[in-house]
Structure formats: C-alpha cells, structure tokens
Design a protein around this motif. Sequence first.
Motif, PDB file in Angstrom:
ATOM      1  N   LYS A 270      11.662  61.172 -15.964  1.00 12.56           N
ATOM      2  CA  LYS A 270      11.701  61.458 -15.019  1.00 12.56           C
ATOM      3  C   LYS A 270      10.619  61.582 -13.695  1.00 12.56           C
ATOM      4  O   LYS A 270      10.397  62.389 -12.978  1.00 12.56           O
ATOM      5  N   TRP A 271      11.238  60.138 -13.134  1.00 12.65           N
ATOM      6  CA  TRP A 271      11.232  59.696 -12.080  1.00 12.65           C
ATOM      7  C   TRP A 271      12.316  60.291 -11.341  1.00 12.65           C
ATOM      8  O   TRP A 271      13.121  60.126 -11.552  1.00 12.65           O
ATOM      9  N   LYS A 272      12.213  60.524  -9.374  1.00 11.17           N
ATOM     10  CA  LYS A 272      13.451  60.274  -9.165  1.00 11.17           C
ATOM     11  C   LYS A 272      14.300  58.987  -8.406  1.00 11.17           C
ATOM     12  O   LYS A 272      13.322  58.210  -8.601  1.00 11.17           O
ATOM     13  N   ILE A 273      15.315  59.065  -8.237  1.00 11.90           N
ATOM     14  CA  ILE A 273      16.384  57.936  -8.743  1.00 11.90           C
ATOM     15  C   ILE A 273      15.950  57.097  -7.482  1.00 11.90           C
ATOM     16  O   ILE A 273      15.941  56.380  -7.759  1.00 11.90           O
ATOM     17  N   GLU A 274      15.800  57.628  -6.852  1.00  7.62           N
ATOM     18  CA  GLU A 274      14.880  56.316  -4.976  1.00  7.62           C
ATOM     19  C   GLU A 274      13.643  55.564  -5.631  1.00  7.62           C
ATOM     20  O   GLU A 274      14.138  54.196  -5.514  1.00  7.62           O
ATOM     21  N   GLU A 275      12.945  56.591  -6.602  1.00  7.05           N
ATOM     22  CA  GLU A 275      11.472  55.271  -7.464  1.00  7.05           C
ATOM     23  C   GLU A 275      11.936  54.270  -8.306  1.00  7.05           C
ATOM     24  O   GLU A 275      11.697  53.406  -8.383  1.00  7.05           O
ATOM     25  N   LEU A 276      13.709  54.246  -9.169  1.00 12.08           N
ATOM     26  CA  LEU A 276      14.210  54.158 -10.343  1.00 12.08           C
ATOM     27  C   LEU A 276      14.999  52.697  -9.025  1.00 12.08           C
ATOM     28  O   LEU A 276      15.366  51.655  -9.611  1.00 12.08           O
ATOM     29  N   PHE A 277      16.124  53.490  -8.186  1.00 13.89           N
ATOM     30  CA  PHE A 277      16.187  52.424  -7.363  1.00 13.89           C
ATOM     31  C   PHE A 277      15.352  51.028  -6.917  1.00 13.89           C
ATOM     32  O   PHE A 277      16.261  50.324  -6.315  1.00 13.89           O
ATOM     33  N   GLU A 278      14.532  51.234  -7.088  1.00 13.45           N
ATOM     34  CA  GLU A 278      13.731  50.319  -6.556  1.00 13.45           C
ATOM     35  C   GLU A 278      13.663  49.150  -7.189  1.00 13.45           C
ATOM     36  O   GLU A 278      13.686  48.122  -6.788  1.00 13.45           O
ATOM     37  N   GLU A 279      13.541  49.802  -8.573  1.00 15.12           N
ATOM     38  CA  GLU A 279      13.945  48.748  -9.675  1.00 15.12           C
ATOM     39  C   GLU A 279      14.795  48.090  -9.769  1.00 15.12           C
ATOM     40  O   GLU A 279      15.139  46.638  -9.981  1.00 15.12           O
ATOM     41  N   ASP A 280      15.961  48.517  -9.083  1.00 12.18           N
ATOM     42  CA  ASP A 280      17.514  47.950  -9.459  1.00 12.18           C
ATOM     43  C   ASP A 280      17.483  46.643  -8.303  1.00 12.18           C
ATOM     44  O   ASP A 280      17.428  45.680  -8.639  1.00 12.18           O
ATOM     45  N   LYS A 281      17.016  47.260  -7.037  1.00 14.44           N
ATOM     46  CA  LYS A 281      16.420  46.477  -5.770  1.00 14.44           C
ATOM     47  C   LYS A 281      15.585  44.884  -5.760  1.00 14.44           C
ATOM     48  O   LYS A 281      16.590  44.144  -5.090  1.00 14.44           O
ATOM     49  N   ASP A 282      15.311  45.679  -6.881  1.00 15.42           N
ATOM     50  CA  ASP A 282      13.777  44.420  -7.285  1.00 15.42           C
ATOM     51  C   ASP A 282      14.515  43.214  -8.450  1.00 15.42           C
ATOM     52  O   ASP A 282      15.183  41.856  -8.260  1.00 15.42           O
ATOM     53  N   ALA A 283      15.701  43.564  -8.978  1.00 14.30           N
ATOM     54  CA  ALA A 283      16.791  42.418 -10.158  1.00 14.30           C
ATOM     55  C   ALA A 283      18.179  42.303  -8.886  1.00 14.30           C
ATOM     56  O   ALA A 283      18.116  41.215  -9.676  1.00 14.30           O
ATOM     57  N   PHE A 284      17.593  42.867  -7.551  1.00 10.04           N
ATOM     58  CA  PHE A 284      19.377  41.850  -6.782  1.00 10.04           C
ATOM     59  C   PHE A 284      19.273  40.517  -6.588  1.00 10.04           C
ATOM     60  O   PHE A 284      17.939  40.077  -6.576  1.00 10.04           O
ATOM     61  N   LEU A 285      20.229  40.008  -6.085  1.00 10.87           N
ATOM     62  CA  LEU A 285      20.164  38.654  -5.469  1.00 10.87           C
ATOM     63  C   LEU A 285      20.052  38.682  -4.382  1.00 10.87           C
ATOM     64  O   LEU A 285      20.080  38.966  -3.973  1.00 10.87           O
ATOM     65  N   LEU A 286      19.989  37.742  -3.709  1.00 13.92           N
ATOM     66  CA  LEU A 286      19.757  37.854  -2.520  1.00 13.92           C
ATOM     67  C   LEU A 286      20.997  37.486  -1.883  1.00 13.92           C
ATOM     68  O   LEU A 286      21.611  36.997  -2.296  1.00 13.92           O
ATOM     69  N   LEU A 287      21.022  38.324  -0.925  1.00 15.04           N
ATOM     70  CA  LEU A 287      22.412  37.499   0.045  1.00 15.04           C
ATOM     71  C   LEU A 287      22.355  36.300   0.394  1.00 15.04           C
ATOM     72  O   LEU A 287      20.831  35.800   0.971  1.00 15.04           O
ATOM     73  N   PRO A 288      23.580  35.459   0.709  1.00 19.66           N
ATOM     74  CA  PRO A 288      24.220  34.384   1.349  1.00 19.66           C
ATOM     75  C   PRO A 288      23.643  34.220   2.608  1.00 19.66           C
ATOM     76  O   PRO A 288      23.339  36.134   3.667  1.00 19.66           O
ATOM     77  N   ALA A 289      23.414  32.944   3.270  1.00 21.20           N
ATOM     78  CA  ALA A 289      22.809  33.220   4.412  1.00 21.20           C
ATOM     79  C   ALA A 289      24.693  33.697   5.118  1.00 21.20           C
ATOM     80  O   ALA A 289      24.058  34.160   6.502  1.00 21.20           O
ATOM     81  N   LYS A 290      25.740  33.779   5.335  1.00 24.03           N
ATOM     82  CA  LYS A 290      26.773  33.057   6.198  1.00 24.03           C
ATOM     83  C   LYS A 290      27.144  35.104   5.163  1.00 24.03           C
ATOM     84  O   LYS A 290      27.603  34.913   3.946  1.00 24.03           O
ATOM     85  N   GLU A 291      28.042  36.058   5.802  1.00 24.92           N
ATOM     86  CA  GLU A 291      28.371  36.692   5.961  1.00 24.92           C
ATOM     87  C   GLU A 291      30.031  36.572   5.116  1.00 24.92           C
ATOM     88  O   GLU A 291      30.828  35.874   5.822  1.00 24.92           O
ATOM     89  N   TYR A 292      30.610  37.347   4.444  1.00 25.79           N
ATOM     90  CA  TYR A 292      31.975  36.232   3.953  1.00 25.79           C
ATOM     91  C   TYR A 292      32.965  37.490   4.835  1.00 25.79           C
ATOM     92  O   TYR A 292      32.851  38.681   5.145  1.00 25.79           O
ATOM     93  N   GLU A 293      33.483  36.783   5.306  1.00 24.31           N
ATOM     94  CA  GLU A 293      34.940  37.928   6.146  1.00 24.31           C
ATOM     95  C   GLU A 293      36.254  38.049   5.172  1.00 24.31           C
ATOM     96  O   GLU A 293      36.393  37.057   4.718  1.00 24.31           O
ATOM     97  N   CYS A 294      36.543  39.609   4.861  1.00 24.68           N
ATOM     98  CA  CYS A 294      36.994  39.744   4.256  1.00 24.68           C
ATOM     99  C   CYS A 294      38.140  39.396   4.621  1.00 24.68           C
ATOM    100  O   CYS A 294      39.355  40.555   5.463  1.00 24.68           O
ATOM    101  N   VAL A 295      38.915  38.479   5.063  1.00 18.17           N
ATOM    102  CA  VAL A 295      40.838  38.775   4.802  1.00 18.17           C
ATOM    103  C   VAL A 295      41.663  37.413   4.409  1.00 18.17           C
ATOM    104  O   VAL A 295      41.012  36.943   3.433  1.00 18.17           O
ATOM    105  N   ARG A 296      42.962  37.906   4.616  1.00 16.32           N
ATOM    106  CA  ARG A 296      44.081  36.854   4.137  1.00 16.32           C
ATOM    107  C   ARG A 296      45.032  35.815   5.399  1.00 16.32           C
ATOM    108  O   ARG A 296      44.971  36.795   6.008  1.00 16.32           O
ATOM    109  N   TYR A 297      45.252  35.463   4.580  1.00 14.46           N
ATOM    110  CA  TYR A 297      46.283  34.447   5.987  1.00 14.46           C
ATOM    111  C   TYR A 297      47.638  34.892   5.102  1.00 14.46           C
ATOM    112  O   TYR A 297      47.569  34.052   3.918  1.00 14.46           O
ATOM    113  N   GLU A 298      48.772  34.508   5.762  1.00 13.62           N
ATOM    114  CA  GLU A 298      50.357  34.962   5.619  1.00 13.62           C
ATOM    115  C   GLU A 298      50.694  34.094   6.361  1.00 13.62           C
ATOM    116  O   GLU A 298      50.511  34.247   7.764  1.00 13.62           O
TER     117      GLU A 298
END
Length: 502
Positions: free
Chosen positions: A288-316
């Motif tokens: 019966k709830w709106k998706i945006e309200e349920l998504f707040e429960e998703d967010k409450d269960a998320f892990l914290l972001l690491p301090a540094k952003e991952y660089e999505c690269v590869r080297y050849e």
Amino acid sequence: MLAVAEINYIRHEVNFKGCGYSSVAKKMGRDPRTVKKYAEMEDFNEKPKKKLTRTAPVIGPVKAILDEWIKEDLKKKKKFRRTAKRMWELLKEHHGFIGSDRTVRDYVSTRKKDFLNEVNDAALPLEAIPGTAQVDFGEAPFVYGGEEIVLPYLVLSFPFSNAFYFQVFPSQNRECFLEGMKRVFHHMGGVPKTIRFDNLSPAVKKILPNGERQLTDEFQNFVLHYGFECEFCNPNSGNEKGHVEAMVKYIRNNFLLPGLHVIELDELNKKLWGKAEKDRKRKHYQKKWKIEELFEEDKDAFLLLPAKEYECVRYETLKADKYGYIKLDLNLYSTSPRYALSKVLVKISYNRVDILNDDHQLVVSHSRLYGQYRKSMKWQPYLNLMAKRPTALKYTSFYDQLPEEWKNYFGSCTVTEKPEALKLLSIILKDHDFSVITKALVIASEYGHPSVDAIKQVFYQLINGRGIRSELSSKRSLPQLPVATRGLDHYDQLQKEVQHNE
C-alpha cells in the motif's frame, strides 16, 4: 512438575482405590491441592516454556541508542567500529548512564549476533529484503546523427521497494558495467549489501563446479572496494533475477520508446536520474506504500560508501606499429613517433584511452572508439617529425583538420617558416586547442604575413591576459609606402623590363 512416578501414584490411589486427596497428600507429604491437580489432569501435552521477560531498569532506556550505534557500525569496516567499552563511555558522557561496562558489553555482544543473523538471512534477494539489488543490461533503439542505433543500458533494481536506476552506455564491456554501478552507488550515497547478477562476461570469467565462479580481476577488485556480497544465478536461470528482467522491460517501454535522439550520452544520463526518481511517486504494485517510501527502507539498509571513489579502468601493455598506432578492440589509436615498434602502457576506461610513458605520465589521450576498424589520430606528438618533412603536410589528415586561417598561412609560408610554425603548434597543442592560437594568428596577420615569433608573442599575451599593444601613433605624416607583395611576380616584371631595354 512432579516426577512421573509420583503422578502415577496419585492417579492410582485416587482414581482406582478411591482414596481421598488429604490422605494421599499426607502419605506423600504434598499439598492436597497438588494431589487434586494431578488426579484430575486430562491434558498432558508438552507446552513450550514461556520466556521470562525481566525488566532492565538500567540498560532499558538506552537500548534503542545502542541498537542504532550497532547498526551504524555494521556498515563500516571493522577498524572503524566503536567498541563496547567506547559505547559505555559515550553513554555515561552524553546520556547519564549509571550502569556498568559489563552490562553494556553483554548487551552489545548479544545484539551484534542478532543483527548479523539478520544480515545472513538477508542474502536472499528473491525474498525482497531491504537493501538488496539485482543488475542486468537491456537494449533500446536510439537516434544518433540521423541514424537509428541500438545501445545497451544498465539497470540496478531493488526488489523490496520496486525502485530502480538506469544509465545508457555505448557497450556492455567491463568498463561500462563497473562505471554504471559506481555511478548509481555514488548518486544514491550508499551501496546495496547484496547484489544478484546473471553470469555476465564482465563479471564472470568462468563457471566452476559446485556453484563457484572465477571472477574477472576488475570485478573482484570492485566488489572488494565497495564491500557488497555478490550472488550469481544458475546457468540458464534468468528467472532467479526476475525482478530486474521485468524492470528492464518496464524501463524500455516507459522511458526509451520510441528511440530517443542522442547528442551526448553524458547529458542524457544526467536526465535519467530524475526520470527514475519521479517514477517512485506511484504506489507499489502489491504493497500500500509509495515506492519512494519503501525505497527509504532500502537506503537505511545500505552499506556506507568508501572514502575513495573506485576508478573503473584497466591497464594493458600493447605494441605500436611502425606508424606509432596501437590496436585495441580492432580500432587504432595513435601514440607518438618515438614509440613506433615499441610497447606502451595503455589506460582504458569506458570513454577514454590514455597512452602513458614509462613513468606513467600521459603522452596522448583519445576518446574511446566503439565499433570496429576505426582510427583515432592525435597529431600533436607527430608535429616535430612533420617539421623535418614539411612538404608532407598537405598530404596528411592533420592538414584537413586545420582551420582555414592556418591553411592560408601555411600556403604563404617560406620554406624556413613552415617548420618553425609546425614546431610552435607542437608546443601549443600539447596543452591548448586551436581556438586561442588561431585568434593569435588572426591578430598577428592584421598588418601582413606575420613571423612565427609574432604569432607566438600574441598567443602568450592572450593567455596571460595582458591584451594586445595598441598601434603606435605619430604626429608626423609618413609617406605612403607601396603594398609589399610576396612571390616571383617582381622577378617576372624585372625580366620584362630588361628585355625591353635590350
């Protein structure tokens, strides 16, 4: 509860011999009410014992605070979590707690186990647990340059709330796959604790016996960096991630059809955040709830972001051909003449291909090509070589890319000026584009064909913000000088005059 032998004795004496409750009680040394109870008892089914709930006058008022701290810490790396002793000190300092540290340690230990058990149970995305997600690619038509093309889009969906995010990419390769997830994580401000995948080649190198997976190095490092658990469907079992497959179709039908006109993918993807979030205004299809309200429960269960952003690269490490080109995914990228027939280190992201030297310094950067048998040429590293062979300029694609002002200038250059102009461009184009140096050429050409030094002087005046020196004025009237022209016309005229005089 009396022993079984005593109960049998009571029931035998009372029910079979007709003895009174008091007499049997006197013989057994029991209370007559106890004898009456077991003599008349008809239900001997075993009943679960009720758990005694004891009041905790000391720890009770701070349980909610401790629970919140424990939940927060479970999202962090172990070394960043508060110890039970530290929690006890904080309770004393900020909440007037008067209990012992042992009381807090016992409570924290028990609650950690409870919460960890919940996390272990949560590693079942099909049960729609908050904070879990599913990932897959879809495809949709787009219009680019007047032509219809098909591009993939990465979808991250959340079965508990029915929310989603999606981003469009030029390919389904490893770099696009990781870049898409990273963008969603950082846009949300958190990381799903468990993510279910199909056996996508950017993630899975090989399927091993007993359900094990050999992951690609890039994906393994990405998982370690963001700390989520990954689960994989059994081969040919797409139904095991049915939520994201349904969401792929929903996104295509509601947001990507008919084919969108694309000029820049980055600009399109910025708009897609808002489209996904606006969709959450509707109610969940079952709840019966709106998706945006349920998504707040998703967010409450998320892990914290690491301090540094991952660089999505590869080297050849790739070997250049005799012209200095390296081949990547059947496309060619220029390096520099000095790397011809040599190996170079290549840094590859979803949209860039960077050529690095032995010290990992940038030599030249290209936009990544998609498709096959295409070529990206950056002429700046080749201009010093071209300065040694200036007559070849007109036969290169670099000449075709020149602004008209520079084509005209090279057309009127002397043999010695052309190499000097090419060397100047080699220096300028390393850090700048053609716009300012072309403006400098136009200004320097106001009074005729300029020298290379004059163009260089005006260029540095422009980039350093000094402006252009105004024309010197004189009170004296100077005689009108004839217009200077270049070329062999004067020589032809002189020949005619000599012949006439003869």
